[in-house]
Design a protein around this motif. Structure first.
Motif, PDB file in Angstrom:
ATOM      1  N   ALA A  49       0.838  -1.414  -0.125  1.00 38.42           N
ATOM      2  CA  ALA A  49       0.115  -0.047  -0.177  1.00 38.42           C
ATOM      3  C   ALA A  49       0.788   1.145  -0.170  1.00 38.42           C
ATOM      4  CB  ALA A  49      -0.992   0.012   1.154  1.00 38.42           C
ATOM      5  N   VAL A  50       1.940   1.397   0.987  1.00 34.13           N
ATOM      6  CA  VAL A  50       2.798   2.517   1.030  1.00 34.13           C
ATOM      7  C   VAL A  50       3.467   2.604  -0.182  1.00 34.13           C
ATOM      8  CG1 VAL A  50       2.869   2.622   3.371  1.00 34.13           C
ATOM      9  CG2 VAL A  50       4.649   1.623   2.028  1.00 34.13           C
ATOM     10  N   ALA A  51       4.055   1.518  -0.837  1.00 31.53           N
ATOM     11  CA  ALA A  51       4.832   1.694  -2.175  1.00 31.53           C
ATOM     12  C   ALA A  51       4.010   2.076  -3.492  1.00 31.53           C
ATOM     13  CB  ALA A  51       5.352   0.206  -2.603  1.00 31.53           C
ATOM     14  N   ARG A  52       2.578   1.750  -3.243  1.00 32.01           N
ATOM     15  CA  ARG A  52       1.731   2.219  -4.564  1.00 32.01           C
ATOM     16  C   ARG A  52       1.445   3.479  -4.216  1.00 32.01           C
ATOM     17  NH1 ARG A  52      -1.792  -1.484  -3.514  1.00 32.01           N
ATOM     18  NH2 ARG A  52      -0.818  -2.875  -5.396  1.00 32.01           N
ATOM     19  N   ALA A  53       0.998   4.043  -2.871  1.00 33.06           N
ATOM     20  CA  ALA A  53       0.850   5.534  -2.743  1.00 33.06           C
ATOM     21  C   ALA A  53       2.166   6.035  -3.314  1.00 33.06           C
ATOM     22  CB  ALA A  53       0.463   5.477  -1.179  1.00 33.06           C
ATOM     23  N   ALA A  54       3.313   5.774  -2.896  1.00 39.48           N
ATOM     24  CA  ALA A  54       4.456   6.606  -3.179  1.00 39.48           C
ATOM     25  C   ALA A  54       4.556   6.499  -4.840  1.00 39.48           C
ATOM     26  CB  ALA A  54       5.712   6.067  -2.754  1.00 39.48           C
ATOM     27  N   GLY A  55       3.866   5.680  -5.581  1.00 39.30           N
ATOM     28  CA  GLY A  55       4.037   5.868  -6.994  1.00 39.30           C
ATOM     29  C   GLY A  55       4.427   4.855  -7.794  1.00 39.30           C
ATOM     30  N   ALA A  56       4.805   3.774  -7.256  1.00 37.96           N
ATOM     31  CA  ALA A  56       5.368   2.606  -7.891  1.00 37.96           C
ATOM     32  C   ALA A  56       4.410   1.625  -8.583  1.00 37.96           C
ATOM     33  CB  ALA A  56       6.014   1.740  -6.655  1.00 37.96           C
ATOM     34  N   THR A  57       4.590   1.018  -9.363  1.00 33.82           N
ATOM     35  CA  THR A  57       3.908  -0.075  -9.966  1.00 33.82           C
ATOM     36  C   THR A  57       3.995  -1.246  -8.810  1.00 33.82           C
ATOM     37  OG1 THR A  57       3.992   0.488 -12.067  1.00 33.82           O
ATOM     38  CG2 THR A  57       3.222  -1.903 -11.723  1.00 33.82           C
ATOM     39  N   VAL A  58       3.100  -1.929  -8.128  1.00 31.01           N
ATOM     40  CA  VAL A  58       3.372  -2.869  -7.288  1.00 31.01           C
ATOM     41  C   VAL A  58       2.677  -4.251  -7.913  1.00 31.01           C
ATOM     42  CG1 VAL A  58       2.739  -3.662  -5.010  1.00 31.01           C
ATOM     43  CG2 VAL A  58       3.138  -1.290  -5.558  1.00 31.01           C
ATOM     44  N   VAL A  59       3.512  -5.120  -7.641  1.00 28.64           N
ATOM     45  CA  VAL A  59       3.224  -6.623  -7.964  1.00 28.64           C
ATOM     46  C   VAL A  59       2.998  -7.238  -6.403  1.00 28.64           C
ATOM     47  CG1 VAL A  59       3.909  -8.926  -8.845  1.00 28.64           C
ATOM     48  CG2 VAL A  59       4.579  -6.883  -9.969  1.00 28.64           C
ATOM     49  N   GLU A  60       1.850  -7.889  -6.133  1.00 24.46           N
ATOM     50  CA  GLU A  60       1.595  -8.486  -4.798  1.00 24.46           C
ATOM     51  C   GLU A  60       1.685 -10.197  -4.843  1.00 24.46           C
ATOM     52  OE1 GLU A  60      -0.955  -6.580  -2.010  1.00 24.46           O
ATOM     53  OE2 GLU A  60      -1.653  -5.239  -3.419  1.00 24.46           O
ATOM     54  N   LEU A  61       2.567 -10.397  -4.223  1.00 25.02           N
ATOM     55  CA  LEU A  61       2.958 -11.905  -4.273  1.00 25.02           C
ATOM     56  C   LEU A  61       2.045 -12.598  -2.962  1.00 25.02           C
ATOM     57  CD1 LEU A  61       6.367 -12.290  -5.449  1.00 25.02           C
ATOM     58  CD2 LEU A  61       4.672 -12.383  -6.858  1.00 25.02           C
ATOM     59  N   THR A  62       1.475 -13.703  -3.041  1.00 28.28           N
ATOM     60  CA  THR A  62       0.686 -14.138  -1.841  1.00 28.28           C
ATOM     61  C   THR A  62       1.330 -14.942  -0.996  1.00 28.28           C
ATOM     62  OG1 THR A  62       0.200 -15.943  -3.318  1.00 28.28           O
ATOM     63  CG2 THR A  62      -1.279 -14.142  -3.314  1.00 28.28           C
ATOM     64  N   GLU A  63       2.689 -15.247  -1.384  1.00 29.57           N
ATOM     65  CA  GLU A  63       3.501 -15.986  -0.594  1.00 29.57           C
ATOM     66  C   GLU A  63       4.821 -15.537  -0.516  1.00 29.57           C
ATOM     67  OE1 GLU A  63       3.579 -20.126  -1.053  1.00 29.57           O
ATOM     68  OE2 GLU A  63       1.312 -20.560  -1.256  1.00 29.57           O
ATOM     69  N   ASN A  64       5.546 -15.644   0.804  1.00 23.09           N
ATOM     70  CA  ASN A  64       7.083 -15.370   0.905  1.00 23.09           C
ATOM     71  C   ASN A  64       8.134 -16.322   0.421  1.00 23.09           C
ATOM     72  OD1 ASN A  64       9.346 -15.076   3.330  1.00 23.09           O
ATOM     73  ND2 ASN A  64       9.209 -13.526   1.968  1.00 23.09           N
ATOM     74  N   ALA A  65       8.036 -16.158  -0.830  1.00 20.89           N
ATOM     75  CA  ALA A  65       8.795 -17.189  -1.519  1.00 20.89           C
ATOM     76  C   ALA A  65      10.367 -16.781  -1.722  1.00 20.89           C
ATOM     77  CB  ALA A  65       8.393 -17.295  -2.960  1.00 20.89           C
ATOM     78  N   GLY A  66      10.640 -15.704  -1.164  1.00 22.39           N
ATOM     79  CA  GLY A  66      12.286 -15.044  -1.263  1.00 22.39           C
ATOM     80  C   GLY A  66      12.489 -13.909  -2.352  1.00 22.39           C
ATOM     81  N   LYS A  67      13.675 -13.354  -2.058  1.00 24.82           N
ATOM     82  CA  LYS A  67      14.118 -12.193  -3.031  1.00 24.82           C
ATOM     83  C   LYS A  67      14.186 -12.560  -4.384  1.00 24.82           C
ATOM     84  CE  LYS A  67      17.348  -8.402  -2.879  1.00 24.82           C
ATOM     85  NZ  LYS A  67      18.678  -7.792  -2.492  1.00 24.82           N
ATOM     86  N   GLY A  68      14.555 -13.842  -4.717  1.00 26.25           N
ATOM     87  CA  GLY A  68      14.781 -14.114  -6.174  1.00 26.25           C
ATOM     88  C   GLY A  68      13.641 -14.089  -6.803  1.00 26.25           C
ATOM     89  N   HIS A  69      12.643 -14.947  -6.329  1.00 31.33           N
ATOM     90  CA  HIS A  69      10.982 -14.817  -6.842  1.00 31.33           C
ATOM     91  C   HIS A  69      10.646 -13.640  -6.877  1.00 31.33           C
ATOM     92  CE1 HIS A  69       7.373 -16.937  -7.823  1.00 31.33           C
ATOM     93  NE2 HIS A  69       6.840 -16.120  -6.937  1.00 31.33           N
ATOM     94  N   ALA A  70      10.637 -12.743  -5.997  1.00 32.25           N
ATOM     95  CA  ALA A  70      10.247 -11.448  -6.140  1.00 32.25           C
ATOM     96  C   ALA A  70      10.794 -10.520  -7.205  1.00 32.25           C
ATOM     97  CB  ALA A  70      10.326 -10.716  -4.785  1.00 32.25           C
ATOM     98  N   LEU A  71      12.229 -10.757  -7.423  1.00 35.79           N
ATOM     99  CA  LEU A  71      12.905 -10.203  -8.390  1.00 35.79           C
ATOM    100  C   LEU A  71      12.496 -10.421  -9.694  1.00 35.79           C
ATOM    101  CD1 LEU A  71      15.221  -8.268  -9.589  1.00 35.79           C
ATOM    102  CD2 LEU A  71      16.655 -10.124  -9.206  1.00 35.79           C
ATOM    103  N   GLY A  72      12.088 -11.631  -9.851  1.00 36.68           N
ATOM    104  CA  GLY A  72      11.734 -12.184 -11.155  1.00 36.68           C
ATOM    105  C   GLY A  72      10.184 -11.668 -11.212  1.00 36.68           C
ATOM    106  N   ALA A  73       9.411 -11.550 -10.521  1.00 37.19           N
ATOM    107  CA  ALA A  73       8.150 -10.872 -10.651  1.00 37.19           C
ATOM    108  C   ALA A  73       8.172  -9.337 -11.112  1.00 37.19           C
ATOM    109  CB  ALA A  73       7.328 -11.179  -9.206  1.00 37.19           C
ATOM    110  N   ALA A  74       9.198  -8.690 -10.440  1.00 38.52           N
ATOM    111  CA  ALA A  74       9.259  -7.191 -10.641  1.00 38.52           C
ATOM    112  C   ALA A  74       9.731  -7.222 -12.103  1.00 38.52           C
ATOM    113  CB  ALA A  74      10.128  -6.772  -9.777  1.00 38.52           C
TER     114      ALA A  74
END
Length: 213
Positions: A49-74
């Motif tokens: 929510a705060v990232a979106r309010a600051a102006g980012a495009t936000v991808v919300e992942l439902t599970e904490n799968a790690g930074k590598g997975h999040a980087l791939g999603a971004a």
């Protein structure tokens, strides 16, 4: 910076429970380029929510799968020519730092630049300089980054990136980021939880080569 070249630059920020700092990182990144993507890695707080309010495009992942997975999603959320990777818990960051990080890649001097802290604080300076190859602050071509083997398989993607740099003979170097620091895990989570998280992080980071043989 974005307007000075036809090439598109995107800032990508993997984040897990970083509601206290991610908005400031996004706001700085937005001064540098309009393309800022935050991948919330199963956060249970207001990171998205705060990232979106600051102006980012936000991808919300439902599970904490790690930074590598999040980087791939971004990375999947942008097709920009160049990528600047940032951690979500940085302090002291300015648009000038991002220019310093990406400039040698834009001008063809390097295939990847890796940012290291200088003067941001003893704890983060010391940790960053002890293991600079694990820094999360990097810039490169998107095409190169998405070609890194095991990038999204690992909880922490930096060792996979470093291994690919060596295997491909890519040109890379460290660049100093004066007065930038990170909020240490012990401060964010409390001493014992933070220390445990740090221990697990380094165990995974430093055993990458053995696990991938």
């Amino acid at each position: 910076m974005q307007g000075s070249s036809a090439a598109r630059i995107a800032v990508v920020i993997p984040a897990f429970n970083e509601e206290g700092t991610v908005a400031d990182v996004v706001r700085v990144a937005r001064q540098f380029t309009p393309e800022v993507v935050v991948a919330s890695d199963g956060s249970s707080d207001a990171t998205a929510a705060v990232a979106r309010a600051a102006g980012a495009t936000v991808v919300e992942l439902t599970e904490n799968a790690g930074k590598g997975h999040a980087l791939g999603a971004a990375l999947a959320a942008t097709d920009a020519d160049y990528i600047v990777m940032l951690d979500a818990d940085l302090t002291g960051l300015t648009p000038a730092h991002l220019g310093t990080l990406v400039r040698p890649v834009l001008d063809g001097t390097l295939d990847m630049s890796i940012g290291v802290f200088e003067g941001g604080g003893f704890v983060t300076d010391w940790g960053n300089k002890l293991t600079p190859h694990l820094s999360g602050q990097r810039a490169c071509r998107r095409e190169w980054l998405v070609g890194v083997p095991h990038l999204t398989d690992e909880r922490w993607p930096e060792p996979a990136i470093t291994a690919h740099l060596k295997e491909t003979g890519a040109r890379w170097d460290y660049v100093e980021l004066p007065n930038v620091a990170q909020v240490v895990k012990e401060k964010k989570r409390g001493f014992w939880k933070g220390a445990g998280a740090r221990t697990r992080m380094y165990a995974q980071l430093l055993t990458y080569r053995a696990r991938r043989k």
